[in-house]
Write a protein that holds these residues in place. Sequence first.
Motif, PDB file in Angstrom:
ATOM      1  N   GLU A  31       1.904   3.498   0.319  1.00  0.00           N
ATOM      2  CA  GLU A  31       0.937   2.486  -0.085  1.00  0.00           C
ATOM      3  C   GLU A  31       0.490   2.686  -1.525  1.00  0.00           C
ATOM      4  O   GLU A  31       0.444   1.748  -2.320  1.00  0.00           O
ATOM      5  CB  GLU A  31      -0.275   2.517   0.848  1.00  0.00           C
ATOM      6  N   TYR A  32       0.170   3.941  -1.898  1.00  0.00           N
ATOM      7  CA  TYR A  32      -0.321   4.184  -3.252  1.00  0.00           C
ATOM      8  C   TYR A  32       0.765   3.937  -4.293  1.00  0.00           C
ATOM      9  O   TYR A  32       0.473   3.491  -5.420  1.00  0.00           O
ATOM     10  CB  TYR A  32      -0.901   5.593  -3.374  1.00  0.00           C
ATOM     11  N   LEU A  33       2.029   4.193  -3.926  1.00  0.00           N
ATOM     12  CA  LEU A  33       3.115   3.942  -4.873  1.00  0.00           C
ATOM     13  C   LEU A  33       3.330   2.449  -5.080  1.00  0.00           C
ATOM     14  O   LEU A  33       3.584   1.993  -6.203  1.00  0.00           O
ATOM     15  CB  LEU A  33       4.405   4.605  -4.398  1.00  0.00           C
ATOM     16  N   LEU A  34       3.243   1.687  -4.011  1.00  0.00           N
ATOM     17  CA  LEU A  34       3.356   0.233  -4.170  1.00  0.00           C
ATOM     18  C   LEU A  34       2.278  -0.287  -5.117  1.00  0.00           C
ATOM     19  O   LEU A  34       2.545  -1.135  -5.979  1.00  0.00           O
ATOM     20  CB  LEU A  34       3.254  -0.460  -2.809  1.00  0.00           C
ATOM     21  N   LYS A  35       1.078   0.232  -4.982  1.00  0.00           N
ATOM     22  CA  LYS A  35      -0.014  -0.182  -5.873  1.00  0.00           C
ATOM     23  C   LYS A  35       0.294   0.217  -7.311  1.00  0.00           C
ATOM     24  O   LYS A  35       0.114  -0.581  -8.240  1.00  0.00           O
ATOM     25  CB  LYS A  35      -1.332   0.436  -5.416  1.00  0.00           C
ATOM     26  N   GLU A  36       0.738   1.467  -7.490  1.00  0.00           N
ATOM     27  CA  GLU A  36       1.052   1.944  -8.839  1.00  0.00           C
ATOM     28  C   GLU A  36       2.191   1.153  -9.470  1.00  0.00           C
ATOM     29  O   GLU A  36       2.243   0.984 -10.693  1.00  0.00           O
ATOM     30  CB  GLU A  36       1.393   3.429  -8.808  1.00  0.00           C
ATOM     31  N   TRP A  37       3.116   0.691  -8.671  1.00  0.00           N
ATOM     32  CA  TRP A  37       4.247  -0.083  -9.174  1.00  0.00           C
ATOM     33  C   TRP A  37       3.900  -1.564  -9.327  1.00  0.00           C
ATOM     34  O   TRP A  37       4.741  -2.366  -9.724  1.00  0.00           O
ATOM     35  CB  TRP A  37       5.439   0.059  -8.224  1.00  0.00           C
ATOM     36  N   GLY A  38       2.659  -1.931  -8.987  1.00  0.00           N
ATOM     37  CA  GLY A  38       2.243  -3.329  -9.114  1.00  0.00           C
ATOM     38  C   GLY A  38       2.856  -4.229  -8.070  1.00  0.00           C
ATOM     39  O   GLY A  38       3.049  -5.429  -8.311  1.00  0.00           O
ATOM     40  N   LEU A  39       3.148  -3.673  -6.883  1.00  0.00           N
ATOM     41  CA  LEU A  39       3.795  -4.426  -5.815  1.00  0.00           C
ATOM     42  C   LEU A  39       2.839  -4.601  -4.641  1.00  0.00           C
ATOM     43  O   LEU A  39       1.968  -3.760  -4.400  1.00  0.00           O
ATOM     44  CB  LEU A  39       5.057  -3.690  -5.341  1.00  0.00           C
ATOM     45  N   PRO A  40       2.988  -5.676  -3.884  1.00  0.00           N
ATOM     46  CA  PRO A  40       2.096  -5.901  -2.748  1.00  0.00           C
ATOM     47  C   PRO A  40       2.366  -4.936  -1.606  1.00  0.00           C
ATOM     48  O   PRO A  40       3.490  -4.456  -1.424  1.00  0.00           O
ATOM     49  CB  PRO A  40       2.425  -7.342  -2.331  1.00  0.00           C
ATOM     50  N   LEU A  41       1.311  -4.635  -0.848  1.00  0.00           N
ATOM     51  CA  LEU A  41       1.456  -3.798   0.331  1.00  0.00           C
ATOM     52  C   LEU A  41       1.988  -4.676   1.466  1.00  0.00           C
ATOM     53  O   LEU A  41       1.246  -5.158   2.315  1.00  0.00           O
ATOM     54  CB  LEU A  41       0.117  -3.155   0.722  1.00  0.00           C
ATOM     55  N   SER A  42       3.273  -4.898   1.446  1.00  0.00           N
ATOM     56  CA  SER A  42       3.916  -5.797   2.402  1.00  0.00           C
ATOM     57  C   SER A  42       5.402  -5.489   2.422  1.00  0.00           C
ATOM     58  O   SER A  42       5.911  -4.698   1.619  1.00  0.00           O
ATOM     59  CB  SER A  42       3.702  -7.259   1.998  1.00  0.00           C
ATOM     60  N   ALA A  43       6.103  -6.143   3.350  1.00  0.00           N
ATOM     61  CA  ALA A  43       7.555  -5.989   3.385  1.00  0.00           C
ATOM     62  C   ALA A  43       8.187  -6.450   2.084  1.00  0.00           C
ATOM     63  O   ALA A  43       9.182  -5.873   1.621  1.00  0.00           O
ATOM     64  CB  ALA A  43       8.133  -6.768   4.572  1.00  0.00           C
ATOM     65  N   VAL A  44       7.615  -7.479   1.490  1.00  0.00           N
ATOM     66  CA  VAL A  44       8.132  -7.969   0.207  1.00  0.00           C
ATOM     67  C   VAL A  44       8.034  -6.879  -0.852  1.00  0.00           C
ATOM     68  O   VAL A  44       8.972  -6.633  -1.625  1.00  0.00           O
ATOM     69  CB  VAL A  44       7.372  -9.235  -0.233  1.00  0.00           C
ATOM     70  N   GLY A  45       6.880  -6.194  -0.887  1.00  0.00           N
ATOM     71  CA  GLY A  45       6.715  -5.113  -1.850  1.00  0.00           C
ATOM     72  C   GLY A  45       7.654  -3.957  -1.580  1.00  0.00           C
ATOM     73  O   GLY A  45       8.255  -3.393  -2.512  1.00  0.00           O
ATOM     74  N   ALA A  46       7.806  -3.580  -0.312  1.00  0.00           N
ATOM     75  CA  ALA A  46       8.709  -2.483   0.038  1.00  0.00           C
ATOM     76  C   ALA A  46      10.154  -2.829  -0.281  1.00  0.00           C
ATOM     77  O   ALA A  46      10.943  -1.966  -0.697  1.00  0.00           O
ATOM     78  CB  ALA A  46       8.558  -2.146   1.521  1.00  0.00           C
ATOM     79  N   GLU A  48      11.217  -4.915  -2.730  1.00  0.00           N
ATOM     80  CA  GLU A  48      11.383  -4.845  -4.184  1.00  0.00           C
ATOM     81  C   GLU A  48      11.403  -3.402  -4.651  1.00  0.00           C
ATOM     82  O   GLU A  48      12.198  -3.024  -5.522  1.00  0.00           O
ATOM     83  CB  GLU A  48      10.274  -5.629  -4.874  1.00  0.00           C
ATOM     84  N   PHE A  49      10.533  -2.596  -4.069  1.00  0.00           N
ATOM     85  CA  PHE A  49      10.486  -1.170  -4.402  1.00  0.00           C
ATOM     86  C   PHE A  49      11.847  -0.521  -4.137  1.00  0.00           C
ATOM     87  O   PHE A  49      12.402   0.170  -4.998  1.00  0.00           O
ATOM     88  CB  PHE A  49       9.403  -0.500  -3.562  1.00  0.00           C
ATOM     89  N   GLY A  50      12.386  -0.752  -2.937  1.00  0.00           N
ATOM     90  CA  GLY A  50      13.662  -0.149  -2.590  1.00  0.00           C
ATOM     91  C   GLY A  50      14.783  -0.575  -3.515  1.00  0.00           C
ATOM     92  O   GLY A  50      15.594   0.255  -3.951  1.00  0.00           O
ATOM     93  N   LEU A  51      14.827  -1.852  -3.853  1.00  0.00           N
ATOM     94  CA  LEU A  51      15.891  -2.345  -4.732  1.00  0.00           C
ATOM     95  C   LEU A  51      15.777  -1.754  -6.135  1.00  0.00           C
ATOM     96  O   LEU A  51      16.786  -1.430  -6.770  1.00  0.00           O
ATOM     97  CB  LEU A  51      15.857  -3.869  -4.793  1.00  0.00           C
ATOM     98  N   ARG A  52      14.542  -1.600  -6.619  1.00  0.00           N
ATOM     99  CA  ARG A  52      14.355  -1.007  -7.950  1.00  0.00           C
ATOM    100  C   ARG A  52      14.770   0.460  -7.962  1.00  0.00           C
ATOM    101  O   ARG A  52      15.363   0.947  -8.936  1.00  0.00           O
ATOM    102  CB  ARG A  52      12.901  -1.142  -8.392  1.00  0.00           C
ATOM    103  N   VAL A  53      14.453   1.185  -6.891  1.00  0.00           N
ATOM    104  CA  VAL A  53      14.852   2.593  -6.818  1.00  0.00           C
ATOM    105  C   VAL A  53      16.378   2.703  -6.788  1.00  0.00           C
ATOM    106  O   VAL A  53      16.964   3.536  -7.492  1.00  0.00           O
ATOM    107  CB  VAL A  53      14.226   3.277  -5.583  1.00  0.00           C
ATOM    108  N   ILE A  54      17.019   1.861  -6.010  1.00  0.00           N
ATOM    109  CA  ILE A  54      18.484   1.886  -5.941  1.00  0.00           C
ATOM    110  C   ILE A  54      19.096   1.590  -7.300  1.00  0.00           C
ATOM    111  O   ILE A  54      20.037   2.264  -7.743  1.00  0.00           O
ATOM    112  CB  ILE A  54      18.977   0.881  -4.886  1.00  0.00           C
ATOM    113  N   GLU A  55      18.574   0.602  -7.985  1.00  0.00           N
ATOM    114  CA  GLU A  55      19.093   0.256  -9.304  1.00  0.00           C
ATOM    115  C   GLU A  55      18.965   1.433 -10.268  1.00  0.00           C
ATOM    116  O   GLU A  55      19.867   1.703 -11.065  1.00  0.00           O
ATOM    117  CB  GLU A  55      18.349  -0.956  -9.852  1.00  0.00           C
ATOM    118  N   GLU A 274       8.883   1.662 -14.600  1.00  0.00           N
ATOM    119  CA  GLU A 274       9.382   1.761 -15.976  1.00  0.00           C
ATOM    120  C   GLU A 274       9.875   3.165 -16.319  1.00  0.00           C
ATOM    121  O   GLU A 274      10.713   3.332 -17.198  1.00  0.00           O
ATOM    122  CB  GLU A 274       8.279   1.342 -16.962  1.00  0.00           C
ATOM    123  N   GLY A 275       9.341   4.169 -15.614  1.00  0.00           N
ATOM    124  CA  GLY A 275       9.678   5.546 -15.973  1.00  0.00           C
ATOM    125  C   GLY A 275      10.629   6.247 -15.040  1.00  0.00           C
ATOM    126  O   GLY A 275      11.026   7.393 -15.296  1.00  0.00           O
TER     127      GLY A 275
END
Length: 292
Positions: A31-46, A48-55, A274-275
Motif C-alpha cells: 500500500e505504501y509503495l503504491l502511494k509513493e509511486w503515485g498509484l491508486p490503492l486498487s487492482a489498477v494501481g497494482a 500498473e506497478f507490476g508492469l513498470r517493475v517488469i519494464e 523514476e529511480g
Amino acid sequence: MTASEPAPFGDRLAAAFGTYGHLCIGIDPHEYLLKEWGLPLSAVGAHEFGLRVIEACAGRVGIVKPQVAFYERFGSIGYRVLEEVLVEARAAGLVVIADVKRGDLGSTLEAYAEAWLSPGSPLEADAMTISAYQGFGALEAPLRFAETSGKGLMVLSATSNPEATAVQTSIIQRESQAGKTVAGGIASRVADWNAAHHDGQQLGSIGVVMGATIDFEDVGIDLDELARGPAAPILAPGFGYQGADFSQVRSIFGVTAGQVIVTASRSILSAGSEGIRDAIDRQVAQVAEAYA
C-alpha cells in the motif's frame, strides 16, 4: 530431454544466473509503495506497478518474484491483472517465481500446482513457493507435476520470521529424517529429490526457501547436502530491507552461494518509478561484486 519436452526449470534458472547474475526482484505492490509511486490503492494501481517493475527489470535481471497476496486482496480483478503481469514478465524473458506459499495435501495441492505451473494456464509461472508443513510426502503430486511440465518448486524450509523458530527447529521423530530438525529435514528431502530426479543438471528444479538472516547451523540445515549435485536452488529473502547485506552472500551461504536466488523487493522498489532502474543497476553491480 526430447525436442517436445520443456527445458527443466533448473536449467532455465542456471541460464538466468549466467546471463544476468543472481539478483531477483520482488513485485510487491505494498500500500505504501503504491502511494509513493503515485498509484491508486486498487487492482489498477497494482497492475500498473507490476508492469513498470517488469519494464525496469527486463534486460537488467533475469528473475522476478510476484507476491500474489498483494493482487489477491483485490479479488477477481486482482487476479485478472496478475494474469497480465505474469504474461508480460514471461514475455520479457524473465524467470517468474510466483510467491504463493500454498500448502495442503492430495488433490487440493495438485490443483494448486495445476493453477500456477500448467503450461498455458492464465496464472502460469516458472516456479511457485510451496509449504511442506503437512509433510514432505504431501508434495508428491506437485513434485511430479513440476517434473513433467518443466517447472520448479521452492519449498519453505527456514523462514526468517521469529515465530517460525519453534516449529522449524523441532526434531523429527520418525522415518529416514529422524533426529533432524523440521527445517533440516525438508532441506534434506529436497536434496534427495533432486539427486533422484535431476541427475546431470547443474541445478535441480526443486529448491528451498531460506531466509538470509537465518543461522543455518542453529536451525539444523546442512549446506553441504544442498550443494551436492544437482544443487538445490535457494530462494533467499532477507537482503536489503530485512537487514542482510548483499555483499555477504558468500559468507552467509558458504558452499551454496552459487545456487542462491538473491531476492530483494522493498529496498529497490522504494526508489520509486523514476529511480527503480538506477536502483536495480546498483544492486546488480553489488551482487556481481559479491560473486566476483
